[in-house]
Design a protein around this motif. Structure first.
Motif, short mmCIF file in Angstrom:
data_model
loop_
_atom_site.label_atom_id
_atom_site.label_comp_id
_atom_site.label_asym_id
_atom_site.label_seq_id
_atom_site.Cartn_x
_atom_site.Cartn_y
_atom_site.Cartn_z
N UNK A 92 41.63 11.75 58.30
CA UNK A 92 40.76 10.85 57.54
C UNK A 92 41.61 9.89 56.73
N UNK A 93 42.62 10.43 56.08
CA UNK A 93 43.46 9.63 55.19
C UNK A 93 44.19 8.52 55.94
N UNK A 94 44.67 8.81 57.16
CA UNK A 94 45.41 7.78 57.90
C UNK A 94 44.49 6.88 58.74
N UNK A 95 43.18 7.13 58.69
CA UNK A 95 42.23 6.26 59.36
C UNK A 95 41.99 6.56 60.82
N UNK A 96 42.55 7.65 61.34
CA UNK A 96 42.41 7.94 62.77
C UNK A 96 41.16 8.74 63.10
N UNK A 97 40.44 9.23 62.07
CA UNK A 97 39.24 10.03 62.31
C UNK A 97 38.13 9.59 61.36
N UNK A 98 36.92 9.48 61.91
CA UNK A 98 35.74 9.25 61.06
C UNK A 98 34.74 10.37 61.25
N UNK A 99 33.86 10.55 60.27
CA UNK A 99 32.90 11.62 60.28
C UNK A 99 31.48 11.06 60.15
N UNK A 100 30.50 11.90 60.42
CA UNK A 100 29.09 11.53 60.23
C UNK A 100 28.33 12.77 59.80
N UNK A 101 27.33 12.57 58.94
CA UNK A 101 26.52 13.67 58.41
C UNK A 101 25.19 13.71 59.13
N UNK A 102 24.98 14.74 59.94
CA UNK A 102 23.75 14.90 60.72
C UNK A 102 22.83 15.86 59.97
N UNK A 103 21.90 15.28 59.22
CA UNK A 103 21.04 16.10 58.35
C UNK A 103 19.55 15.83 58.53
N UNK A 104 19.17 14.56 58.65
CA UNK A 104 17.76 14.20 58.67
C UNK A 104 17.09 14.68 59.95
N UNK A 105 15.89 15.27 59.80
CA UNK A 105 15.12 15.72 60.95
C UNK A 105 13.77 15.01 61.01
N UNK A 106 13.06 15.21 62.11
CA UNK A 106 11.86 14.42 62.40
C UNK A 106 10.82 14.50 61.29
N UNK A 107 10.62 15.67 60.72
CA UNK A 107 9.56 15.84 59.71
C UNK A 107 10.09 16.24 58.34
#
Length: 380
Positions: free
Chosen positions: A114-129
């Motif tokens: 993350x620090x060197x910029x070679x990896x990004x992340x995403x937060x998968x939390x929201x659901x349909x309801x």
């Protein structure tokens, strides 16, 4: 309380302001939107070179040991420049989970990248309801041997299209709305069984709907206690809300500046419309709303360090309420004072309003947080 920046913080502000002034004018932003995933790898690399991607991580983990004020400075600058890059998803949210719950092995596997910029992340939390309820989780994580099998769907995952690693909330036991039995898992984005549907959001960012079908991960995928991680999720999401408050202040600042410049040059009846007293009053009200938002953003930043989770949550909710009220007023006034041109894709003020609108609806809108404050016994 002293709200003045210290010398290191002033240097940080000058550094990121200078970088974005050079790299992120409105025309450049339009070009970055057309790149894969809707953001610039070159700019991301520059953020890494200046140490901004490692800012909140401890020095022992390869970061720079920054705190909430440093994150506030960066997010405000990103807001002013309408930055598209996934700083919130990767550094604030993804980094927050790693900082608060990551094992030494998990930190070693992810933080340096993350620090060197070679990896990004995403937060998968929201659901349909699930709406804004963080405990409303139907995605499941079931034990298989030493590892886990994840099944379910997540929606509007910011940076979900390009992230290397997904941080997924999943239920390990209990019923859909139980507040216990929720875990957080690190899932490789290219794992077998992960399917994505990507699309742009109205503010120019990109998101994805992600389906998990029999996705197998190891025992080391769980962040913290897989049976009781709601408190962790709430803490990191509160930090995301605080960061969004700071970004909104930057957006409002620039919206006000752009609007004042416009009414000074736009002529009607042979004079600049900025000479009309009624419009001067409007601009003054916009300034007041922006300063109210700035004060609450600072308050929320201080609240991040509150030991009492309820007190922190109530303070952040109160800040989100004021930010929501201010950004709606400032955004709407900016559009109205620009007239019809403010509604066009060619005018940057419309892009500021779109981003402000998305922030108001991220991790709880104004009405939702008003109820949280009322339930917590606080006052607006």
């Amino acid at each position: 309380m002293d709200f003045d920046l210290n010398e290191e913080q002033r240097l940080l502000k000058e550094s990121i302001d200078g970088l974005l002034t050079d790299s992120y004018d409105f025309e450049s932003r339009k070009k970055y939107m057309k790149e894969k995933g809707g953001w610039s790898r070159t700019v991301w690399g520059k953020l890494a070179e200046q140490g901004l991607l490692g800012l909140p991580f401890a020095e022992a983990d390869g970061g720079f040991g920054g705190g909430g004020v440093e994150t506030m400075i960066v997010m405000e600058a990103l807001g002013k420049a309408l930055v598209l890059e996934p700083y919130l998803a990767t550094v604030v949210i993804g980094g927050g989970f790693l900082r608060h719950a990551g094992s030494d092995g998990q930190k070693a596997a992810h933080v340096p990248s993350i620090v060197d910029g070679s990896k990004t992340l995403a937060f998968a939390q929201l659901e349909k309801n699930s709406r804004y309820d963080l405990f409303d989780v139907t995605t499941t994580a079931k034990k298989r041997g030493d590892g886990w099998v994840i099944d379910g769907e997540k929606f509007v995952v910011l940076n979900g299209e390009n992230a290397d690693t997904l941080i997924v909330t999943a239920r390990t036991r209990g019923e859909r709305r139980d507040k216990s039995g929720i875990g957080v898992f690190l899932v490789p984005a290219n794992a077998k069984g992960v399917a994505k549907k990507s699309y742009p959001t109205q503010d120019g960012l990109h998101a994805a709907d992600i389906t998990f079908t029999g996705v197998e991960v190891g025992a080391d995928a769980a962040l913290g206690n897989p049976d009781d991680s709601l408190a962790l999720i709430e803490r990191v999401v509160d930090e995301a809300r605080i960061a969004l408050c700071a970004e909104a202040v930057g957006l409002m600042d620039e919206s006000l500046k752009t609007t004042v410049e416009y009414i000074k040059t736009r002529k009607q009846f042979g004079v600049a419309i900025g000479s009309f007293q009624s419009l001067q009053h409007r601009a003054s009200d916009m300034f007041v709303a922006t300063e109210q938002a700035r004060s609450m953003s600072m308050f929320a930043t201080m609240a991040a360090d509150f030991e009492d989770a309820k007190e922190r949550s109530n303070a952040v909710a109160a800040a989100k309420v004021q930010i929501g009220k201010s950004l709606k007023f400032v955004g709407q006034q900016a559009i109205q004072l620009h007239g019809g041109i403010g509604m066009t894709m060619e005018a940057k003020i419309g892009h500021y309003f779109k981003r402000l609108t998305m922030i108001e609806n991220s991790f709880g809108d104004t009405d939702y947080h008003q109820r949280r404050v009322a339930d917590g016994g606080g006052l607006i």
